[in-house]
Structures are given as structure tokens and as C-alpha cells.
Design an enzyme around this catalytic site. Structure first.
Site, short mmCIF file in Angstrom:
data_model
loop_
_atom_site.label_atom_id
_atom_site.label_comp_id
_atom_site.label_asym_id
_atom_site.label_seq_id
_atom_site.Cartn_x
_atom_site.Cartn_y
_atom_site.Cartn_z
N ASP A 410 0.82 -1.21 0.00
CA ASP A 410 0.00 0.00 0.00
C ASP A 410 0.86 1.26 0.00
OD1 ASP A 410 -2.41 -1.58 0.46
OD2 ASP A 410 -1.58 -1.87 2.45
N SER A 435 2.32 6.73 0.81
CA SER A 435 1.54 5.84 1.64
C SER A 435 0.10 5.98 1.18
CB SER A 435 1.68 6.22 3.11
OG SER A 435 0.72 5.53 3.85
N ARG A 436 -0.44 4.90 0.61
CA ARG A 436 -1.73 5.06 -0.09
C ARG A 436 -2.93 5.02 0.85
NH1 ARG A 436 0.90 1.41 -3.60
NH2 ARG A 436 2.06 2.65 -5.10
N VAL A 437 -2.80 4.48 2.04
CA VAL A 437 -3.98 4.45 2.91
C VAL A 437 -3.76 5.14 4.25
CG1 VAL A 437 -5.00 2.38 1.97
CG2 VAL A 437 -3.38 2.19 3.83
#
Ligand code: ATP
Ligand code: MG
Length: 574
Positions: A410, A435-437
Site C-alpha cells: 500500500d 503511503s496510499r492508505v
């Protein structure tokens, strides 16, 4: 049906009759018995009917009794009556075993024939006691990866099916210990009492069983918590060349979990035994070992052990996740894991693909990392956060394994050699990391404090490039440059010094409100420290408010007025 009886001497008529009766009882059809002379089973018989083998040789009976007795010793309670009943109830003829034969062995791989019904991933046991796992099924034979010393296995010796898949012992007892890939202690602190046994390969939780990532996992590293926050249940890759501080980030993150009720598992794959020992020692020194399991399959261990180590570590961490706890697992590192798997696959004669890796190398890591999750309330609400580490060659993120793992995770924290040598440590490349989430998991306080930081840094980088060769700059540009420089400096952080959430918020609020402007770069860290210490002394209540995740307007004003006082006092001194 046909059956074969192996023995030194031909069985007598009455013995023959008893075998025939036994077979008829067992299979419900009259059997045709054939005697095969063999010196391999002194003092007994071995009966083969189809794939089933009944071992009545002296050696076989001993092995069976040994198995029965060791099963007893695993039970708890008074051992004497248990032993007595085990011996009395022991019936050597009751169990049929499927036995095969070792064709060849070497380099951690054994080729076995005769196990016609064995399953992929099943554990088999060699006559010398060493175990292995079936990893390749062919028409006439199967390939077994060996978890132990290959030299003890003789060609032609027997192999037994166990009908079990690979698993490791798990439990609270493993916290604070260093174990190998099979869960055996290697730290010399004695035996470990396991609470349970978990398969090393386990399906990942499904979508319904998950809930969104919404709680932060604080690393204590300002650059990560402010810019690339990690949430509980997230998978964040740490990627970079050798010696860029990858392990250091994982180590600091583990140290920062002290008192936060997060269980940590550190899986070392293909590293020097000395480095792993050093790692464990550092954990112990900082009081982080009691909530951490170190699982090591070192460079000197056979490729099969290095291959299963991450799965075994994951099983240990999952045990805590499924009991509603928060767990963190570090895989250090998956490039070496991929190499171990490549070695195995080539030895198993699978065809090599890109960069000589077998075709299923993507699945190798996706099924591992997919097991990290934030579970729903119904499932207990536990979580498993993964920090896989990948080593690149000369910063090449487009190689096979790095691209694979980047696409599974992620987000990634990209470390750069050049930054590392410039002294910018942790050497995080801010442009290439994401950081995608995690943003959804930041507390309100940190989110508010970090505000425009990412944008400011991007602007600074652009300005820096444009003004590199300019001689005279206008004051606005100069100010912007010095502000950006201060921010970048602030992100430097020594090892083993994680910041608390309060400290992070205070640093960010002060820095982003230009309170560090004009401080010479080399003094930024010390100045910032002094400033936040002063602020906290003025407003001791701030700490509890910020730890609760809030940052009110009033609190922010208080911070800024105290910071301004500190700044004015410092300027007067100069
Ligand atoms: P390898 O490729 O060998 O696994 P690595 O990328 O894991 O290396 P580390 O072992 O974590 O790198 O760090 C390399 C060296 O840099 C170590 O000596 C470590 O102490 C030092 N180091 C790492 N981070 C920092 C930091 N923030 N401040 C100062 N020194 C650091
Ligand atoms: Mg390392």
C-alpha cells in the site's frame, strides 16, 4: 487384490494364513499374497497392499512405539498412567502407512518415488527423522524440500506420509525469544511452551472479514508519521540499496511500540547470523524484546528454511491478530527470500522465467502480504501491519522483485544512498515515497499539524533546483529556501530516538509556522528540541490533549505563543 510380503525368510503357512485373514478383514476381499525376499527388514515383515504399507519389522515397530510415546509426552497431566495406557493400547498392526523411497537427495531437495497419493504442501518424514515438505508433484515422483540436514538422508531409504501440512507452534511464550523457521528456540534460553499450532500457509481474511484501516501505527520517525503515515493493517514497503538504513527504520518502529500493546515479529531472511544477534541485543537493550519475536533463517541455513521463514513468522503474528490484538511484522528482506525460492525452484527443475525467477514468484509474495489485515469488530478487531523490506541494486526500482512488491503493498518508503551519505538520515526520498492508505489513519492532531508540509517540501525542491546557479536572490525566494532547508533538517533523526506523538505535533506546528526560520541549519535539531521542551514546560496539559488525538485552536495558539517567547529569548542571547 494383490499384496506383497517382504521378509528375510519365507513366512510359514500359518503366518501366511494370518496375513490373508488380516487383508480380507481390512479390504473385504480375498488377497493374493506374494513373498519377496528382502534383507532390509530383519526380525519382521513388511506388508504392502496397493499404496498401503504395514510395517511389522522390528525397526518399524520401534518407530511406531516411539511416536505413540512422544504423543503422550505432549499431553499434560500425570505422565505415568498416560505412558502405561499408551503402551498397553499400542497395537503395531493397526496403522497402515504410505511409504515411499528416496531416489536422490542433495542441496536441500529430495526426489521421492512411491508416494502416489501425497498432497502438495504435505509434510513427509524421512527414516532418519528429518522432515520435508512436498513442493513438486510429477507423474512418477515428487520433489521434497528438506527442513534439516540432507546428509542424514540416504538414497533408497524410506519416506513416510504424515497427512499434515506444514505448521509452526505459536503462542505468548514466543515473545522475547529468538527462534528458527520451524519455531525451535536458538537463543539458548530453554524450551518454549506453545499455546497452539498454526499452519504456515493460511488463506488471507476475505473482504467481509476486514474493516478499513483507520488507526495509526506510530513509527516515532517524524518523516514517516508526518508524510507517509502507516495505519494498523497496512503494508508499507521499505525499499533501498544496501546500507541505507532500511533495517534501522524497522528497528525504530519496533522500539516505538513499547507500551502501546502491539506485538512485533521480526523475520530475518538470508542475513548474517551476527547481524541478527546484534538486532536482538539492541531490542533487549531498549526493553523491546519482551513484546517481540525474532525469527531467523540466516544465510547459512538451507534454502527451504529461508523460503518458509516469512510464512512461519506470519503464522506467529496471525495468532495474535486473530485473538484481537494488534501485531506488526517486519520481513527483512524479501529480495533474499525471492532468491531462496529461485534456488529451490531451479533445483526442482522448474523452468526459469524473467531474471531466472520461476513464474509464480509474484504469488509467493502476494499470498504472504495479503495476510496482513485490519479485522472487523466481528472478527475481534485485531490487525497485522506488515513492513516488508526490499533491497535494490543501484537504486533500480524497476527490477523484477521490487516492481512486484511495490504493486502488492500500500505504499513504499524509498531510501537513497546519496541522501544517506549527505547525512540526511533516515534517508527517505520524499518525492518517490508514498503511503496510499495511512492518511486516513492519522490522528486529527497530527493531520492538522502536518498540514501543508508535503506541499511546502515539494515547492522547496523545485525552487532549489531553479535557484541552484543563481547568484542573487530576492528576499522572498531566500526566505522560502531557508524555510525549506529548515524543514528538511528537522526530518533528520538519530537512531533509537523515536518521538512521541506530542513531540511530533509540537515540532510540526512550530516548523510549519516558520518558528525555525533563520536558525542555522546545523542548529535546527537542537533548537527545535529546546523549543518544544519549553512549550511543554509552559503548558503541561498539552501532552494529554495531543495524545488523545486532538489539537484545538486554543492549544495551537498556546504552542505558538510559547514558541515565540522561546525564540525571542534565544535571539536576545545571541
Ligand atoms: P543492509 O543492506 O546491510 O541490510 P540496511 O539498509 O538495513 O543495510 P542499516 O543496517 O539499517 O541499513 O543501517 C546501515 C548503517 O546506518 C548502520 O550502521 C546504522 O547504524 C546507520 N544508520 C541507520 N539509520 C541511521 C540514522 N537515522 N542515523 C544515524 N545512523 C543511521
Ligand atoms: Mg538491513
Amino acid at each position: 487384490m494383490k499384496a506383497e510380503i517382504f521378509s528375510e525368510k519365507s513366512p510359514s503357512e500359518s503366518q501366511k494364513k494370518r496375513f490373508e485373514e488380516f487383508l480380507e478383514r481390512r479390504y473385504g476381499a480375498p488377497a493374493e499374497l506374494e513373498w519377496v525376499q528382502s534383507d532390509e527388514y530383519p526380525g519382521g515383515f513388511r506388508l504392502r497392499a496397493g499404496d498401503d504399507v504395514y510395517d511389522w519389522s522390528a525397526e518399524g515397530r520401534f518407530a511406531q512405539l516411539k511416536g505413540a510415546l512422544s504423543a503422550v509426552s505432549e499431553k499434560q497431566g500425570n505422565i505415568i498412567p498416560l505412558l502405561r495406557s499408551a503402551v498397553e493400547e499400542w497395537n503395531p498392526a493397526a496403522e497402515a502407512e504410505e511409504l515411499g523411497k528416496v531416489l536422490s537427495v542433495g542441496d536441500g531437495i529430495a526426489m521421492v518415488s512411491g508416494l502416489d497419493r501425497v498432497a502438495y504442501g504435505e509434510i513427509v518424514q524421512f527414516a532418519c527423522g528429518v522432515k520435508g515438505m512436498v513442493q513438486d508433484l510429477q507423474r512418477e515422483r515428487c520433489g521434497v524440500i528438506v527442513f534439516g540436514d540432507c546428509r542424514e538422508i540416504a538414497a533408497g531409504s524410506a519416506v513416510k506420509r504424515t497427512r499434515k501440512t506444514a505448521g509452526v507452534p505459536v503462542g505468548e511464550g514466543f515473545l522475547g525469544r529468538v527462534v528458527d523457521a520451524l519455531g525451535n528456540p536458538i537463543d539458548g534460553k530453554g524450551e518454549i511452551r506453545a499455546d497452539d499450532y498454526r499452519p504456515i500457509e493460511h488463506p488471507a481474511p476475505g473482504i467481509v472479514e476486514r474493516s478499513p484501516v483507520d488507526k495509526p501505527l506510530e513509527t516515532g520517525l517524524l518523516v514517516i508519521d508526518a508524510l507517509f503515515p502507516i495505519g494498523r493493517g497496512q503494508r508499507e514497503l521499505i525499499i533501498g540499496d544496501r546500507q541505507t538504513g532500511k533495517t534501522a527504520i524497522a528497528l525504530d518502529t519496533i522500539l516505538n511500540q513499547k507500551g502501546k500493546n502491539v506485538v512485533c515479529v521480526y523475520v530475518a531472511v538470508g542475513q548474517k547470523a551476527g547481524s541478527v544477534a546484534q538486532f536482538a541485543k539492541t531490542l533487549e537493550k531498549h526493553g523491546a524484546l519482551p513484546y517481540t519475536v525474532v525469527l531467523a533463517a540466516n544465510a547459512g541455513d538451507a534454502a527451504p528454511l529461508q523460503y518458509i521463514a516469512p510464512y512461519a513468522g506470519c503464522a506467529m503474528a496471525e495468532y495474535f491478530m486473530y485473538r484481537g490484538k494488534d501485531a506488526l511484522i517486519v520481513y527483512d528482506d524479501l529480495s533474499k527470500h525471492a532468491v531462496a525460492y529461485r534456488t529451490l525452484s531451479l533445483l526442482l527443475e522448474r523452468s526459469p522465467g524473467r531474471e531466472a525467477y520461476p513464474g509464480d514468484v509474484f504469488y509467493l509474495h502476494s499470498r504472504l502480504l495479503e495476510r496482513s489485515a485490519r479485522l472487523s469488530e466481528k472478527m475481534g478487531g485485531g490487525s497485522l501491519t506488515a513492513l516488508p523490506i526490499v533491497e535494490t541494486q543501484a537504486g533500480d526500482v524497476s527490477a523484477y522483485i521490487p516492481t512486484n512488491i511495490i504493486s502488492i503493498t500500500d505504499g513504499q518508503i524509498f531510501l537513497e544512498t546519496q541522501l544517506f551519505f549527505e547525512g540526511q538520515r533516515p534517508a527517505v526520498n520524499i518525492g518517490l515515497s508514498v503511503s496510499r492508505v495511512g492518511g486516513a489513519a492519522q490522528t486529527k492532531a497530527v493531520k492538522r499539524a502536518a498540514g501543508s508540509m508535503r506541499l511546502d517540501l515539494a515547492q522547496y525542491r523545485e525552487t532549489e533546483v531553479f535557484t541552484q546557479f543563481a547568484s542573487d536572490l530576492d528576499s522572498t525566494t531566500q526566505k522560502q529556501l531557508s524555510y525549506g532547508q529548515g524543514l528538511v533538517r528537522l526530518l533528520r533523526q538519530p537512531q533509537f530516538r523515536p518521538y512521541s506523538q506530542t513531540e511530533e505535533v509540537l515540532l510540526l506546528v512550530c516548523a510549519l509556522h516558520r518558528m525555525l526560520l533563520g536558525v542555522p541549519p546545523e542548529r535546527v535539531s537542537a533548537f527545535a528540541r529546546g523549543m518544544i521542551d519549553y512549550v511543554l514546560k509552559q503548558y503541561p496539559g498539552l501532552s494529554s490533549e495531543i495524545s488523545a488525538g486532538e489539537l484545538s485552536d486554543e492549544a495551537e495558539n498556546n504552542i505558538l505563543s510559547a514558541a515565540a517567547e522561546y525564540r525571542a529569548a534565544a535571539e536576545k542571547k545571541r
